[in-house]
Design a protein around this motif. Structure first.
Motif, PDB file in Angstrom:
ATOM      1  N   ASP A 103       0.823  -1.227   0.000  1.00 23.41           N
ATOM      2  CA  ASP A 103       0.000   0.000   0.000  1.00 23.41           C
ATOM      3  C   ASP A 103       0.847   1.263   0.000  1.00 23.41           C
ATOM      4  OD1 ASP A 103      -2.237  -1.595   0.126  1.00 23.41           O
ATOM      5  OD2 ASP A 103      -2.408  -1.485   2.299  1.00 23.41           O
ATOM      6  N   GLU A 148      -9.043  10.910   0.587  1.00 24.23           N
ATOM      7  CA  GLU A 148      -9.429   9.811   1.473  1.00 24.23           C
ATOM      8  C   GLU A 148      -8.972   8.496   0.845  1.00 24.23           C
ATOM      9  OE1 GLU A 148     -13.637   7.704   2.414  1.00 24.23           O
ATOM     10  OE2 GLU A 148     -13.489   9.788   3.103  1.00 24.23           O
ATOM     11  N   GLU A 175      -7.764   4.091   1.956  1.00 27.11           N
ATOM     12  CA  GLU A 175      -7.592   3.038   2.954  1.00 27.11           C
ATOM     13  C   GLU A 175      -6.272   2.323   2.703  1.00 27.11           C
ATOM     14  OE1 GLU A 175     -10.886   0.387   2.809  1.00 27.11           O
ATOM     15  OE2 GLU A 175     -12.364   1.894   3.372  1.00 27.11           O
ATOM     16  N   TYR A 176      -5.600   1.961   3.794  1.00 25.02           N
ATOM     17  CA  TYR A 176      -4.387   1.159   3.677  1.00 25.02           C
ATOM     18  C   TYR A 176      -4.151   0.417   4.983  1.00 25.02           C
ATOM     19  CZ  TYR A 176      -2.582   5.598   5.597  1.00 25.02           C
ATOM     20  OH  TYR A 176      -2.385   6.736   6.332  1.00 25.02           O
ATOM     21  N   TRP A 180      -6.288  -2.416   9.299  1.00 23.19           N
ATOM     22  CA  TRP A 180      -6.805  -1.519   8.255  1.00 23.19           C
ATOM     23  C   TRP A 180      -7.107  -0.142   8.844  1.00 23.19           C
ATOM     24  CZ3 TRP A 180      -6.955  -1.850   3.113  1.00 23.19           C
ATOM     25  CH2 TRP A 180      -6.789  -3.100   2.537  1.00 23.19           C
ATOM     26  N   LEU A 237      -8.515   3.969   7.773  1.00 26.55           N
ATOM     27  CA  LEU A 237      -9.120   4.912   6.823  1.00 26.55           C
ATOM     28  C   LEU A 237      -8.486   6.268   7.066  1.00 26.55           C
ATOM     29  CD1 LEU A 237     -11.229   5.860   4.733  1.00 26.55           C
ATOM     30  CD2 LEU A 237     -12.836   6.125   6.623  1.00 26.55           C
ATOM     31  N   ASN A 238      -7.823   6.808   6.056  1.00 25.11           N
ATOM     32  CA  ASN A 238      -7.114   8.088   6.174  1.00 25.11           C
ATOM     33  C   ASN A 238      -7.932   9.182   5.481  1.00 25.11           C
ATOM     34  OD1 ASN A 238      -5.258  10.082   6.507  1.00 25.11           O
ATOM     35  ND2 ASN A 238      -3.728   9.235   5.119  1.00 25.11           N
ATOM     36  N   ASN A 278      -6.442   9.269  10.954  1.00 26.66           N
ATOM     37  CA  ASN A 278      -6.419   7.859  10.569  1.00 26.66           C
ATOM     38  C   ASN A 278      -7.327   7.102  11.519  1.00 26.66           C
ATOM     39  OD1 ASN A 278      -4.640   8.340   8.563  1.00 26.66           O
ATOM     40  ND2 ASN A 278      -3.024   7.005   9.296  1.00 26.66           N
ATOM     41  N   ILE A 303     -10.076   0.834  11.163  1.00 29.87           N
ATOM     42  CA  ILE A 303     -11.317   0.197  10.682  1.00 29.87           C
ATOM     43  C   ILE A 303     -11.136  -1.314  10.547  1.00 29.87           C
ATOM     44  CG2 ILE A 303     -12.137   2.269   9.494  1.00 29.87           C
ATOM     45  CD1 ILE A 303     -11.111   1.014   6.875  1.00 29.87           C
ATOM     46  N   LYS A 356     -13.630  -3.851   8.799  1.00 34.75           N
ATOM     47  CA  LYS A 356     -13.201  -4.623   7.636  1.00 34.75           C
ATOM     48  C   LYS A 356     -13.474  -6.109   7.836  1.00 34.75           C
ATOM     49  CE  LYS A 356     -11.228  -2.331   4.201  1.00 34.75           C
ATOM     50  NZ  LYS A 356     -11.492  -2.587   2.759  1.00 34.75           N
TER      51      LYS A 356
END
Length: 541
Positions: free
Chosen positions: A216, A235, A237-238, A249, A251-252, A271, A274, A278
């Motif tokens: 990622d 926005e 996700e990584y 996981w 969410l940025n 950040n 999640i 997930k």
């Protein structure tokens, strides 16, 4: 009228012989100097800058009016160095004495102090230089004093605000981060540090990037740089590596910051972990997939059931209809010739055969309907016998339409009798119904290896197949409709032109599929059709 300013000096002269004292007066025009001094005073006043001179010889301090105002000195009383010392905050007095000593060594000094006055504490910044005489002894110190109280209060508020922000940010359940206008991380809160097991210095600038999953990392940096160039929110996700080595996981989400001049000043973002969402989403997808699979299987069963019902309805409306029609026709003929013993015997026998045929059909339908999953009802079938039975059932239709059916030796296959009969019946009826000429139908059989069958059917290469070919001289259809005709309720002609439900050929395909075979068709409008049906025959007797 222009004012002039002069500086006058008196110089006593040596006594003359007459012992009369004499004085020399010297005058110098200082108008320009006076003007410059006034301008300097005005500038100092406007800048609220204090200027003073300290004389090391007489311990006196002289300065502009702002000096007395800032330090709250009496307007008449001379100012000495100790007077300055008395105004300093107790904690800064030693610093004041040391700075003068240092200034004598270096020739200059610069320091900030606090004044403890009646109106409260003030902060000042003192900057000055030391003047030395020809013997290199300190003669005077000329310095400026700037009141920085408001700046200090503002810095304190900013510092307090930053400290308050850090306390709030560090207690937040999400990661909070800030970058500058050069895309370098300048702050990241305690939540991130605790999750990754890192320290702040390790994560500043581009240090945070090494905690992003390798797969990622490039995508995360590219998204960040594109958003920075476009000056827009982003926005993504990584996955982020935790201190235990596992990945979670995140969410940025980030928004750009701008200063009061509209200049881009970096991003502030969060950040959000999640991982649980997930995992829940993946589990939900898995369950949905399982339920969908179950529903699809249930739907397939319903389709099968529906197709069975359609087959039964089709048999009732076609296969059973022919024996009934024959019984009624022969019965009508019998009534007309009831006194003719030979005719009565002939038609009576035909009625008996039709009734027996109908009974057999009903029995076969019931037997087929009672089959459970896993019970195929397959048996070795003589295709010539099935064709003979069909021609007997369709006797009236064949006579009425003057149909010519020719066939060679068809042999046997392994299958369900009622279904194979229905397959033959549907194909023959269609050849008769969709025909504007004197119907001619040719049915032949051959053996073919799977490798010779069209690739699209995925036939087993080494398997032998029974190929049944039904050729007619009917109205035909466009060859590009060859796939459409095998779908349920798909009609190529309106009901006003030709009667029917549009399910006959769909049932044929289903029957062939059930027997693990294939069905294909070639046709041309106005030139008839050729149906090819393939059945595997490894076990043929």
């Amino acid at each position: 009228m222009i004012k002039k300013y002069y500086e006058i000096q008196t110089v006593p002269l040596p006594l003359s012989d007459e012992n009369e004292p004499k004085i020399l007066y010297l005058s110098q025009d200082v108008t320009e100097d006076r003007k410059n001094r006034l301008m300097l005073d005005a500038a100092l006043q406007a800048a609220k800058l204090v200027v003073f001179e300290y004389n090391f010889y007489n311990d006196l301090i002289t300065g502009n009016d702002a000096l007395r105002e800032l330090f709250e000195f009496d307007t008449e009383k001379p100012i000495k160095l100790n007077d300055i010392d008395q105004k300093l905050h107790p904690e800064d007095k030693s610093k004041w004495k040391s700075i003068l000593k240092k200034g004598i060594k270096t020739g200059e000094f610069h320091e900030e102090f606090r004044l403890q006055l009646k109106n409260g504490t003030k902060h000042i910044r003192v900057t000055g230089k030391i003047q030395f005489d020809i013997d290199k002894f300190p003669q005077s110190a000329i310095a400026t004093v700037l009141d920085i109280t408001e700046d200090k209060q503002l810095l304190y508020k900013i510092s307090e605000s930053e400290e308050r922000f850090r306390r709030i940010a560090d207690s937040a359940p999400v990661t909070i981060w800030i970058t500058d206008g050069d895309d370098k991380c300048t702050y990241i809160n305690q939540t991130w540090l605790e999750y990754t097991g890192s320290d702040l210095e390790d994560c500043l600038n581009d240090g945070w990037l090494k905690y992003i999953h390798p797969e990622d990392r490039r995508r995360a940096m590219e998204s960040f740089l594109v958003a920075s160039e476009e000056r827009e929110a982003f926005e993504l996700e990584y996955m982020v590596q935790g201190k235990d080595g596992s990945y979670g996981w995140f969410l940025n989400r980030a928004h750009p910051r701008f200063d009061e001049d509209g200049t881009f000043d970096g991003f502030v973002g969060v950040n959000i972990n999640i991982t649980e969402q997930k995992e829940f989403s993946q589990e939900l997808k898995k369950q949905v997939a399982e339920r969908t699979d179950e529903l699809e299987k249930s739907n397939e069963e319903l389709v099968k059931l529906n197709m069975n019902l359609e087959e039964y309805a089709h048999v009732a409306s076609h296969d059973l209809q022919e024996p009934v029609r024959k019984i009624r026709t022969f019965n009508s003929l019998l009534l007309d010739k009831k006194d003719d013993v030979e005719t009565v015997a002939k038609y009576g026998e035909k009625i008996e055969k039709s009734a027996e045929r109908m009974t057999n059909l009903i029995r076969n339908i019931l037997d087929y309907s009672r089959l459970r999953e896993g019970q195929s009802g397959l048996e070795f079938l003589d295709l010539d016998e099935i064709l003979e039975e069909l021609e007997s059932d369709l006797e009236l239709m064949i006579e009425e339409n003057d149909v010519n059916i020719s066939s060679g030796k068809l042999g046997t296959i392994y299958g369900v009798k009622i279904q194979i009969f229905q397959l033959f019946a549907n194909l023959v009826r269609n050849s008769i119904k969709f025909n504007s000429n004197k119907p001619s139908i040719s049915i032949t059989a051959s053996t073919i290896k799977g490798e010779k069958i069209e690739a699209g059917f995925n036939a087993e290469v080494e398997t032998k197949y029974k190929k049944l070919t039904f050729v007619d001289n009917g109205i035909g259809f466009a060859n590009d409709q060859r796939e459409t005709i095998f779908k349920p309720f798909k009609r190529l002609h309106s009901r006003n032109e030709y009667s029917g439900t549009g399910i006959g050929l769909a049932i044929c395909k289903r029957i062939v599929d059930f027997h693990q075979g294939f069905i294909d068709v070639k046709s041309e409008e106005g030139k008839g059709s050729e149906f090819s049906v393939y059945f595997p025959i490894e076990s043929e007797k």
